[in-house]
Design a protein around this motif. Structure first.
Motif, PDB file in Angstrom:
ATOM      1  N   ASP A  98     -57.305  -3.137 -61.255  1.00  0.00           N
ATOM      2  CA  ASP A  98     -55.987  -2.875 -61.828  1.00  0.00           C
ATOM      3  C   ASP A  98     -56.135  -3.090 -63.330  1.00  0.00           C
ATOM      4  OD1 ASP A  98     -53.365  -3.218 -62.884  1.00  0.00           O
ATOM      5  OD2 ASP A  98     -52.613  -3.974 -60.981  1.00  0.00           O
ATOM      6  N   ALA A 131     -55.650   0.292 -58.367  1.00  0.00           N
ATOM      7  CA  ALA A 131     -54.504  -0.348 -57.723  1.00  0.00           C
ATOM      8  C   ALA A 131     -53.453  -0.718 -58.772  1.00  0.00           C
ATOM      9  CB  ALA A 131     -54.952  -1.591 -56.959  1.00  0.00           C
ATOM     10  N   THR A 132     -52.269  -1.054 -58.298  1.00  0.00           N
ATOM     11  CA  THR A 132     -51.148  -1.356 -59.212  1.00  0.00           C
ATOM     12  C   THR A 132     -50.454  -2.652 -58.821  1.00  0.00           C
ATOM     13  OG1 THR A 132     -49.584  -0.036 -57.887  1.00  0.00           O
ATOM     14  CG2 THR A 132     -50.754   1.102 -59.648  1.00  0.00           C
ATOM     15  N   SER A 143     -49.595  -0.642 -64.932  1.00  0.00           N
ATOM     16  CA  SER A 143     -50.764  -0.450 -64.068  1.00  0.00           C
ATOM     17  C   SER A 143     -50.849   1.003 -63.625  1.00  0.00           C
ATOM     18  CB  SER A 143     -50.670  -1.358 -62.837  1.00  0.00           C
ATOM     19  OG  SER A 143     -50.705  -2.721 -63.195  1.00  0.00           O
ATOM     20  N   ARG A 144     -49.707   1.537 -63.172  1.00  0.00           N
ATOM     21  CA  ARG A 144     -49.689   2.916 -62.670  1.00  0.00           C
ATOM     22  C   ARG A 144     -49.952   3.917 -63.784  1.00  0.00           C
ATOM     23  NH1 ARG A 144     -45.501   6.350 -62.488  1.00  0.00           N
ATOM     24  NH2 ARG A 144     -43.878   4.748 -62.464  1.00  0.00           N
ATOM     25  N   GLU A 213     -50.430   5.957 -56.397  1.00  0.00           N
ATOM     26  CA  GLU A 213     -49.653   5.238 -55.384  1.00  0.00           C
ATOM     27  C   GLU A 213     -50.374   5.248 -54.033  1.00  0.00           C
ATOM     28  OE1 GLU A 213     -45.629   6.429 -54.992  1.00  0.00           O
ATOM     29  OE2 GLU A 213     -45.019   5.571 -56.904  1.00  0.00           O
ATOM     30  N   ASN A 216     -53.126   2.767 -54.197  1.00  0.00           N
ATOM     31  CA  ASN A 216     -52.617   1.396 -54.103  1.00  0.00           C
ATOM     32  C   ASN A 216     -52.253   1.029 -52.665  1.00  0.00           C
ATOM     33  OD1 ASN A 216     -51.679  -1.103 -55.502  1.00  0.00           O
ATOM     34  ND2 ASN A 216     -49.710  -0.460 -54.657  1.00  0.00           N
ATOM     35  N   GLN A 220     -53.568  -2.027 -50.321  1.00  0.00           N
ATOM     36  CA  GLN A 220     -52.705  -2.938 -49.575  1.00  0.00           C
ATOM     37  C   GLN A 220     -53.066  -2.959 -48.089  1.00  0.00           C
ATOM     38  OE1 GLN A 220     -48.934  -1.200 -50.724  1.00  0.00           O
ATOM     39  NE2 GLN A 220     -48.594  -2.734 -52.313  1.00  0.00           N
TER      40      GLN A 220
END
Length: 257
Positions: A98, A131-132, A143-144, A213, A216, A220
């Motif tokens: 990130d 990742a964010t 981050s994005r 997204e 990310n 997760q």
């Protein structure tokens, strides 16, 4: 009883009757107002429900809305990895990172030169996954937006250099400076040939936001403890407290014998 007393009592009764009629009229008007207000409330609620129903399923207009567009050359499952290095390399380093993450910067600065040496020598291939999590933990969109800009740099064939520039200029974790697209474009000026109209449009339009997204979400769902997560041929070396750049170099070179 005198006539005067009778007249007085009659007047009192008439006055009392008049007051009763007035009270009845007031009660009738109050009931009408209450009923009317109730109707208005019901109609208002119905209107709200109607608005909600009408907007259900509509795009919320967020910057991340849109089709998933992977950057050029993306590989791996669902095209979520940005590769650096030769495909023929016998060792693969998988990095989940990130751009707002201070620990990611610390890893980057400590291992960067070694990783560059190994990729340039054709001994190591690196797969970067973006990742964010800092956006989620600290708030903001840096981050994005930085990840999208890095994906735009990949389109231009400038990912490795821009990747390094982002870490060299990483703001404090609580400072969402990368949310400013002009900041990301200014940093592109540090990479020869990157600050083009095409790159600028890619950054400003959030071309790869949905891809970021999706990446990310994969992070997760991967059961990882945080960023950076660094795997050498599937083994988590970031959790190895004895790991050093020299040890990583030795492991990779031995795998390439």
């Amino acid at each position: 009883m005198s006539e005067k007393n009778r007249q007085g009592k009659r007047g009192a009764r008439e006055k009392l009757a008049a007051e009763r009629e007035k009270q009845k009229s007031r009660d009738k008007r109050r009931r009408a107002l209450i009923v009317g207000a109730s109707v208005v409330c019901v109609l208002g609620l119905a209107a709200v429900i109607g608005v909600v129903a009408a907007n259900a399923g509509k795009d919320d207009g967020s910057e991340s809305a849109g089709p998933v567009v992977a950057p050029s050359g993306a590989q791996g499952k669902d095209g979520l990895a940005i590769p650096v290095g030769k495909e023929s390399a016998k060792s693969t380093l998988t990095v989940w990172e990130d751009f707002r993450c201070p620990a990611c910067k610390a890893f980057e600065l400590a291992y960067r030169d070694t990783i560059h040496q190994l990729t340039d020598a054709g001994q190591l291939k690196v797969e970067y996954h973006l990742a964010t999590i800092i956006d989620g933990n600290m708030g903001g969109t840096g981050s994005r937006k930085a990840a999208n800009a890095a994906a735009c740099a990949q389109d231009a064939g400038k990912f490795p250099t821009y990747h390094d520039v982002l870490y060299d200029n990483q703001p404090p974790e609580t400072d969402d400076a990368f949310a400013d697209e002009d900041k990301l474009l200014d940093l592109a000026g540090k990479v020869d040939g990157l600050d083009t109209t095409l790159f600028q449009e890619c950054v400003k339009n959030g071309k790869h936001n949905s891809w970021v997204e999706k990446s990310n979400k994969a992070f997760q769902n991967g059961g990882f403890s945080g960023t950076p997560t660094v795997l050498l041929d599937g083994k988590n070396i970031y959790q190895d407290r004895s790991m050093t750049p020299a040890k990583l170099k030795q492991m990779v070179q031995e795998a390439n014998k």
